[in-house]
Scaffold this active site. Sequence first.
Site, mmCIF file in Angstrom:
data_model
loop_
_atom_site.group_PDB
_atom_site.id
_atom_site.type_symbol
_atom_site.label_atom_id
_atom_site.label_comp_id
_atom_site.label_asym_id
_atom_site.label_seq_id
_atom_site.Cartn_x
_atom_site.Cartn_y
_atom_site.Cartn_z
ATOM 1 N N ARG A 162 0.816 -1.220 0.000
ATOM 2 C CA ARG A 162 0.000 0.000 0.000
ATOM 3 C C ARG A 162 0.847 1.268 0.000
ATOM 4 N NH1 ARG A 162 -3.813 0.097 4.650
ATOM 5 N NH2 ARG A 162 -5.211 1.160 3.209
ATOM 6 N N GLY A 163 2.002 1.238 -0.683
ATOM 7 C CA GLY A 163 2.855 2.429 -0.784
ATOM 8 C C GLY A 163 3.197 2.978 0.585
ATOM 9 N N GLU A 164 3.036 4.287 0.768
ATOM 10 C CA GLU A 164 3.442 4.908 2.039
ATOM 11 C C GLU A 164 2.640 4.386 3.232
ATOM 12 O OE1 GLU A 164 1.477 8.978 0.757
ATOM 13 O OE2 GLU A 164 2.020 9.093 2.858
ATOM 14 N N GLY A 183 2.094 1.217 3.889
ATOM 15 C CA GLY A 183 2.596 -0.067 4.374
ATOM 16 C C GLY A 183 2.007 -1.262 3.644
ATOM 17 N N ASP A 220 8.769 -4.671 -6.319
ATOM 18 C CA ASP A 220 9.698 -5.772 -6.640
ATOM 19 C C ASP A 220 10.776 -5.893 -5.579
ATOM 20 O OD1 ASP A 220 8.349 -5.991 -9.172
ATOM 21 O OD2 ASP A 220 9.478 -4.223 -9.777
#
Length: 302
Positions: free
Chosen positions: A203-205, A207, A236
């Site tokens: 979820r990107g920033e 987490g 990745d």
Amino acid sequence: MSDILVVGSLAYDSIETPSGRVDRALGGSANYFSLAASLWARVRVVGVVGQDYNEADYKLLQSRNVDLAGLEKVPGKTFHWEGKYEGDMNEAQTLRTELNVFEHFNPKLPEHYKDSAFVFLANIAPALQLEVLNQVKNPQFVGMDTMNFWIEIANADLLKVLKRVNVVLINETEAEMLTRAENAISAAAKIIEMGPEAVVIKRGEYGFIMYTKAEGYFVLPAFPIAKVTDPTGAGDTFAGGFFGYLASRQDKLTVKDLKQACIFGSILASHTIQDFSVKALSKVTLGDIEKRMSEYQKVITV
Ligand code: AMP
């Protein structure tokens, strides 16, 4: 320690972010994955590049002891992806995908790759993921990633791959797209119904969420990074850290190992996003990870 076989893209990326732009910089899911996983384990790459692939880019993986016997060089151009990030930087906007030499790639695994215990089917055509998996004799732990491009154009093959893996690592938007769920929590449970015993939604920033058949949800924030230069490869890298750590374990894998692997993946990804392309990732050491790990403990502990 077990060897990890990875199939995925080796690419030149042209990327624009609020911090600037790079043209034809080294990228691709297999490159980020291998640089990350090789911190813990030996990696074997399956993939294809064109005549334009630079010697220095081979050498980077070779310097990390990555086995390139399954990496072919053929006439034509290397895979090229062009993307842009705006706003919260959690999602890439694809401007162009040129498969080039990947369009007609028929992977043939070198003999010594066929006994790989760990297999990671990184982001690439699901048909290729299947072709590679079919050639591994007795894989112990198989993971996969995918993205919107393949969910749209190769859904049937993708569903076949999902049935054959132990774990799926996927971005939040793509998890929702794949399952038609309204949020990541619900998407995670739906992905488990498609085959795997564990799913990690990145979820990107914010987490990640892991959901395992055995123990349900495990949720943590990302390591806080105030200036994200280029988020490309974060997913990745996460997968590489996750698999690298697991392959370095001696005993039968437990859910606790998977949780620890998520934390390593997430910490490593927080380095990747601090510079363009593989620049930051290729310099990270296990010492840097340990240091950030102890800062992270403070972030998540009362
Ligand atoms: P991520 O970790 O999700 O940011 O992955 C970024 C990498 O995925 C970039 O270096 C791209 O070269 C690569 N990529 C983008 N689109 C595709 C695709 N359709 N198939 C395989 N790799 C891709």
